[in-house]
Design an enzyme around this catalytic site. Sequence first.
Site: not given
Lengths: 389, 389
Positions: B176, B262, B384, B389
């Site tokens: 994570t 996501e 994405n 990011t």
Amino acid sequence: MKLPEGFRASGVACGLKPSGNPDLGMIVSDLPATAAGVFTTNRVQAAPVQLTRRHIRRGSARAIVANAGNANACTGKEGYADARAMAEHAARGLKTSKERVLVNSTGIIGVPLDMAKVRQGIDEATNALSTEGAADFAAAIMTTDTRPKTADATVGPARIAGFAKGAGMIAPEMATLLAFIVTDAAVERGLLVEALKESSAGTFNAISVDGCRSTNDTLLVLANGAAENEPIGAEHPLAGAFRDALNEVCASLARQIVEDGEGATKVVSIVVEGATSPREARRAAGTVADSVLLRCALNGADPNWGRVLAALGTSGIPFDPNVVDVWLGGQLLCQNGAPGPGDAAKARAALLDRDVEVRIGMKRGDATATVLTNDLSADYVRINAEYTT
Amino acid sequence: MKLPEGFRASGVACGLKPSGNPDLGMIVSDLPATAAGVFTTNRVQAAPVQLTRRHIRRGSARAIVANAGNANACTGKEGYADARAMAEHAARGLKTSKERVLVNSTGIIGVPLDMAKVRQGIDEATNALSTEGAADFAAAIMTTDTRPKTADATVGPARIAGFAKGAGMIAPEMATLLAFIVTDAAVERGLLVEALKESSAGTFNAISVDGCRSTNDTLLVLANGAAENEPIGAEHPLAGAFRDALNEVCASLARQIVEDGEGATKVVSIVVEGATSPREARRAAGTVADSVLLRCALNGADPNWGRVLAALGTSGIPFDPNVVDVWLGGQLLCQNGAPGPGDAAKARAALLDRDVEVRIGMKRGDATATVLTNDLSADYVRINAEYTT
């Protein structure tokens, strides 16, 4: 595309594809042909792969039979018996031995072949064989491909013709689902095997659509000598030309597979420079090519170089992140592991093109490698949520 | 969720997220707390990971500072200096030493932190610290998460509270992006380190959203002893209860991350049975969990067990495909590597649920493992392609 001398081909619809599109094709050599093949490295291998691996050990073949619509994979002993029955049935019609028939299947996994349809298809395809049959064959092996894939080249007096299908479950080792190359050159088996291995390393084994290796990947080459040239061996003056021509055909087919990758909007070259060995360079490029996150970013023309470095960091290569350079769309966006002088707006504009480049400088050695992939689009997901492989 | 005794938390908006949402949070222990951590195995490690790894070696900490909106990764020497400045600035406000502050960042890679904003955020977060601040902290560490993630448990007189964020770049080792666990139990460092390692193996390291390991993954635990229990060591009567409670919190947070992955519409348990070792079982389950093709099929509720076998075949495990069983949605669709007696229509109906199971019997040994993943949706790609990011 015209077939090389001494080859005939055909493609027919026998009802394996629910669409009713052509789904069974044959390529036959009038003379016994020298044969070589490269196969999937997946532990799970479809029945036709198991059988064709065995048949090709003889080094000589007369025919390629391929069906789409059903992969005959994960079908147990019956599946293997069906693959053998395909070879036997085709051999009978062609008046050759079953060991000289190389069978191939692509499509849904885990469903027994409807052999009544396959037998009828083989009969019809045998009757339809023609020196003009290249286009029909190319169409018959398509699955989610949106267009047929062929390529050709010449070598001295001889010609080479290649056929391939993509467009999903594409990853290196072996990279494509099915590809077939035929040449009327006379080629010694040793050179044929070696040249095929060499060509596939830099072409079919250097592309990735989704990092998923199929159960049916097969690349076959048949050389029947109908051009009546002096057989080409490793020391023959034409050996280099043959390698080059074979490589040209493989590279063209491999690229066509990536261009037609499921849902793809871009062809992406991942170029790695400065690795310590070609193997390391390929590993680095392959790891970056398989990054779902990077491929999403490229779909959105986002010059997101952090995803390149993050992917590279999972390759297992003990590189130093603080010396790595990354160019996206020709712009040096990352220099020595930190933001570089490149222009992100220019990179974004370049990433809107159909052909884009991700270039990585590892500064560890002199080896380079290029892996071709494509972007990951919402359409890829749609195709693969709805299509049963 | 209420914080354990002796902890205060806060979350504020300091302008790192363009949305203006909370983006800087702190958890502070009033007493020095025993500390342990698990970090990403990516070769590329963000500056705060490098610094926090160093600070946690002391085994004791007072504060966790975390910002979202900027990962401070691939930012060079300046990035490391910025991470250190974050720790120093927080330490000054908290009147502790900088080595007792554990800093963490998540968000965009390769962009320098705006330290003026960070300093102001730390000041505001320090002023806002409260025993009621758990929810504010959980909100401040979110990126593409659609909801905050917390979990708690009790152990004897003490409590454990955990916080995590997902929701992309999630893959095992470390799984994570950020997770923080605090407890008012007194726990000896040896047990804390061991229990954390053990818990993370079966929870945070057994989930995958996209197979992409981040540059910032960090899991920290602080135990401050405010419950005034006798310190729990490996031989203490409460050691088992502590391990269980820690594991419960880790498992809950890990599952929440997968649920909120996501674009995810389903939580998928990949259960492998009959492996020769837990390591082999995890490897098999992880390889299947990372199959883009299988995850697309699950998005479409397609009981496409061929994709399970095809993925398993690329795991590198030398298993025999002809003995493998696969259950999808409780139906034995593949038996001994070939079509099984299960009902595909019932499997399809089961795959429409929010929770689905892929069960694999390898018949090689007695070891099992479960990896949690989710389906791959067109929305994942959209998020994405658009999100840097």
